[in-house]
Motif scaffolding. Structure first.
Motif, PDB file in Angstrom:
ATOM      1  N   ALA A 154      -2.021 -10.462   2.081  1.00  5.79           N
ATOM      2  CA  ALA A 154      -1.474  -9.259   1.453  1.00  5.79           C
ATOM      3  C   ALA A 154      -2.372  -8.789   0.315  1.00  5.79           C
ATOM      4  N   GLU A 155      -2.831  -9.725  -0.496  1.00  8.64           N
ATOM      5  CA  GLU A 155      -3.710  -9.392  -1.629  1.00  8.64           C
ATOM      6  C   GLU A 155      -4.986  -8.716  -1.136  1.00  8.64           C
ATOM      7  N   ARG A 156      -5.582  -9.296  -0.115  1.00 11.98           N
ATOM      8  CA  ARG A 156      -6.830  -8.730   0.405  1.00 11.98           C
ATOM      9  C   ARG A 156      -6.601  -7.353   1.026  1.00 11.98           C
ATOM     10  N   ALA A 157      -5.506  -7.194   1.763  1.00 14.84           N
ATOM     11  CA  ALA A 157      -5.201  -5.896   2.387  1.00 14.84           C
ATOM     12  C   ALA A 157      -5.021  -4.819   1.314  1.00 14.84           C
ATOM     13  N   ILE A 158      -4.329  -5.163   0.262  1.00 15.17           N
ATOM     14  CA  ILE A 158      -4.108  -4.182  -0.809  1.00 15.17           C
ATOM     15  C   ILE A 158      -5.422  -3.883  -1.527  1.00 15.17           C
ATOM     16  N   GLN A 159      -6.209  -4.907  -1.803  1.00 16.19           N
ATOM     17  CA  GLN A 159      -7.502  -4.682  -2.466  1.00 16.19           C
ATOM     18  C   GLN A 159      -8.387  -3.747  -1.645  1.00 16.19           C
ATOM     19  N   GLU A 160      -8.405  -3.942  -0.321  1.00 11.05           N
ATOM     20  CA  GLU A 160      -9.269  -3.133   0.541  1.00 11.05           C
ATOM     21  C   GLU A 160      -8.773  -1.705   0.701  1.00 11.05           C
ATOM     22  N   ALA A 161      -7.460  -1.512   0.766  1.00 11.39           N
ATOM     23  CA  ALA A 161      -6.916  -0.182   1.055  1.00 11.39           C
ATOM     24  C   ALA A 161      -6.569   0.623  -0.190  1.00 11.39           C
ATOM     25  N   ASP A 162      -6.280  -0.027  -1.297  1.00  9.68           N
ATOM     26  CA  ASP A 162      -5.773   0.629  -2.502  1.00  9.68           C
ATOM     27  C   ASP A 162      -6.903   1.288  -3.290  1.00  9.68           C
ATOM     28  N   LEU A 163      -7.229   2.516  -2.921  1.00  7.42           N
ATOM     29  CA  LEU A 163      -8.364   3.208  -3.540  1.00  7.42           C
ATOM     30  C   LEU A 163      -8.091   3.653  -4.972  1.00  7.42           C
ATOM     31  N   ASP A 164      -6.841   3.981  -5.292  1.00  4.06           N
ATOM     32  CA  ASP A 164      -6.530   4.452  -6.648  1.00  4.06           C
ATOM     33  C   ASP A 164      -6.094   3.323  -7.588  1.00  4.06           C
ATOM     34  N   ARG A 165      -6.118   2.092  -7.095  1.00  2.00           N
ATOM     35  CA  ARG A 165      -5.845   0.884  -7.882  1.00  2.00           C
ATOM     36  C   ARG A 165      -4.464   0.886  -8.561  1.00  2.00           C
TER      37      ARG A 165
ATOM     38  N   ASP B 154       7.025   1.006   4.708  1.00  4.93           N
ATOM     39  CA  ASP B 154       7.599   1.607   3.496  1.00  4.93           C
ATOM     40  C   ASP B 154       9.118   1.652   3.600  1.00  4.93           C
ATOM     41  N   GLN B 155       9.739   0.520   3.445  1.00  5.57           N
ATOM     42  CA  GLN B 155      11.185   0.406   3.640  1.00  5.57           C
ATOM     43  C   GLN B 155      12.004   1.100   2.556  1.00  5.57           C
ATOM     44  N   ASP B 156      11.491   1.190   1.338  1.00  2.00           N
ATOM     45  CA  ASP B 156      12.263   1.869   0.292  1.00  2.00           C
ATOM     46  C   ASP B 156      11.982   3.372   0.250  1.00  2.00           C
ATOM     47  N   LYS B 157      11.130   3.851   1.165  1.00  2.00           N
ATOM     48  CA  LYS B 157      10.836   5.279   1.347  1.00  2.00           C
ATOM     49  C   LYS B 157      10.305   5.953   0.075  1.00  2.00           C
ATOM     50  N   ASP B 158       9.500   5.211  -0.698  1.00  4.27           N
ATOM     51  CA  ASP B 158       8.951   5.801  -1.918  1.00  4.27           C
ATOM     52  C   ASP B 158       7.541   6.360  -1.714  1.00  4.27           C
ATOM     53  N   GLY B 159       7.069   6.367  -0.460  1.00  3.99           N
ATOM     54  CA  GLY B 159       5.753   6.918  -0.168  1.00  3.99           C
ATOM     55  C   GLY B 159       4.610   5.953  -0.416  1.00  3.99           C
ATOM     56  N   LYS B 160       4.936   4.692  -0.674  1.00  2.39           N
ATOM     57  CA  LYS B 160       3.904   3.672  -0.913  1.00  2.39           C
ATOM     58  C   LYS B 160       4.335   2.366  -0.259  1.00  2.39           C
ATOM     59  N   ILE B 161       3.352   1.597   0.170  1.00  2.00           N
ATOM     60  CA  ILE B 161       3.620   0.251   0.679  1.00  2.00           C
ATOM     61  C   ILE B 161       3.306  -0.707  -0.454  1.00  2.00           C
ATOM     62  N   SER B 162       4.330  -1.342  -0.955  1.00  2.00           N
ATOM     63  CA  SER B 162       4.146  -2.301  -2.046  1.00  2.00           C
ATOM     64  C   SER B 162       3.692  -3.646  -1.475  1.00  2.00           C
ATOM     65  N   ARG B 163       3.243  -4.496  -2.352  1.00  2.00           N
ATOM     66  CA  ARG B 163       2.842  -5.847  -1.950  1.00  2.00           C
ATOM     67  C   ARG B 163       4.023  -6.558  -1.268  1.00  2.00           C
ATOM     68  N   GLU B 164       5.221  -6.421  -1.843  1.00  2.00           N
ATOM     69  CA  GLU B 164       6.398  -7.096  -1.283  1.00  2.00           C
ATOM     70  C   GLU B 164       6.745  -6.546   0.102  1.00  2.00           C
ATOM     71  N   GLU B 165       6.629  -5.227   0.285  1.00  2.00           N
ATOM     72  CA  GLU B 165       6.898  -4.646   1.609  1.00  2.00           C
ATOM     73  C   GLU B 165       5.885  -5.147   2.635  1.00  2.00           C
ATOM     74  N   LEU B 166       4.638  -5.243   2.240  1.00  2.00           N
ATOM     75  CA  LEU B 166       3.602  -5.767   3.125  1.00  2.00           C
ATOM     76  C   LEU B 166       3.886  -7.228   3.459  1.00  2.00           C
ATOM     77  N   LEU B 167       4.277  -7.992   2.470  1.00  2.27           N
ATOM     78  CA  LEU B 167       4.607  -9.401   2.697  1.00  2.27           C
ATOM     79  C   LEU B 167       5.793  -9.561   3.648  1.00  2.27           C
ATOM     80  N   GLN B 168       6.788  -8.695   3.542  1.00  3.87           N
ATOM     81  CA  GLN B 168       7.946  -8.767   4.441  1.00  3.87           C
ATOM     82  C   GLN B 168       7.515  -8.608   5.895  1.00  3.87           C
ATOM     83  N   VAL B 169       6.621  -7.655   6.154  1.00  5.66           N
ATOM     84  CA  VAL B 169       6.132  -7.445   7.526  1.00  5.66           C
ATOM     85  C   VAL B 169       5.287  -8.632   7.975  1.00  5.66           C
TER      86      VAL B 169
END
Length: 197
Positions: free
Chosen positions: A158-169, A125-140
């Protein structure tokens, strides 16, 4: 016996040593060793470390996300870190002490499962907004996998990781979702450094 008295006299020369022992769970021997390491890294002998000082550590210099790890030592806008802050960050990597109890007034230790997960979360969470965005995940992922996989494969991971972890969509991963997705991972083992035997 002579070595323990020399350690205790040396520990007395370290600012806030007893407070750091209480707060972090490090032993006096650990604090003394960390202080020696801090002084070794402090080439200018200013009592402060800069990011360049951390870059001299081979394990960090070679780590694909070493710059992110180094940045965790510094508060926003801060260019140096003092010894107590150095120890508090390293406490996240101290193996969990299951025998250590805390009363209701003590905050959860940095090396607890939640403390370790919060530390890992902030690496993403590089922008410190309390969420890991797709772009932040891709950077790592780009930093860690580099040229081993194609950009298309990275996007898919990245798409699969977000689909699996993102419970609130909401197309991002919150800390609670991050924590839930890692509930079966032995985070204590993966995020522990044996400082001294």
């Amino acid at each position: 016996m002579g070595s323990s008295s020399s350690s205790s006299s040396s520990i007395n020369n370290i600012p806030n040593a007893q407070e750091l022992i209480q707060e972090t769970g490090f032993s006096a021997a650990h604090i003394l060793r960390l202080y020696e390491r801090f002084e070794f890294l402090d080439k200018d002998q200013m009592g402060q470390l800069r990011s360049e000082d951390f870059e001299t550590i081979p394990e960090l210099a070679m780590n694909p996300i070493g710059d992110r790890i180094i940045s965790t030592f510094f508060s926003p806008g801060q260019e140096t870190v003092d010894f107590p802050s150095f120890v508090r960050i390293l406490a996240h990597f101290r193996p969990t002490d299951t025998r250590r109890t805390r009363d209701g007034t003590q905050q959860e230790p940095a090396n607890s499962r939640t403390g370790k997960l919060k530390f890992a979360f902030q690496l993403y969470d590089q922008d410190k907004d309390g969420k890991i965005s797709r772009e932040e995940l891709l950077q790592v992922l780009r930093a860690m996998l580099g040229l081993q996989v194609t950009e298309e494969q990275l996007q898919s991971i990245a798409e699969r990781a977000i689909q699996e972890a993102d419970l609130d969509r909401d197309d991002a991963i919150s800390f609670d979702e991050f924590k839930k997705s890692l509930e079966k991972v032995d985070i204590d083992h993966k995020m522990s450094i044996r400082f001294l035997k």
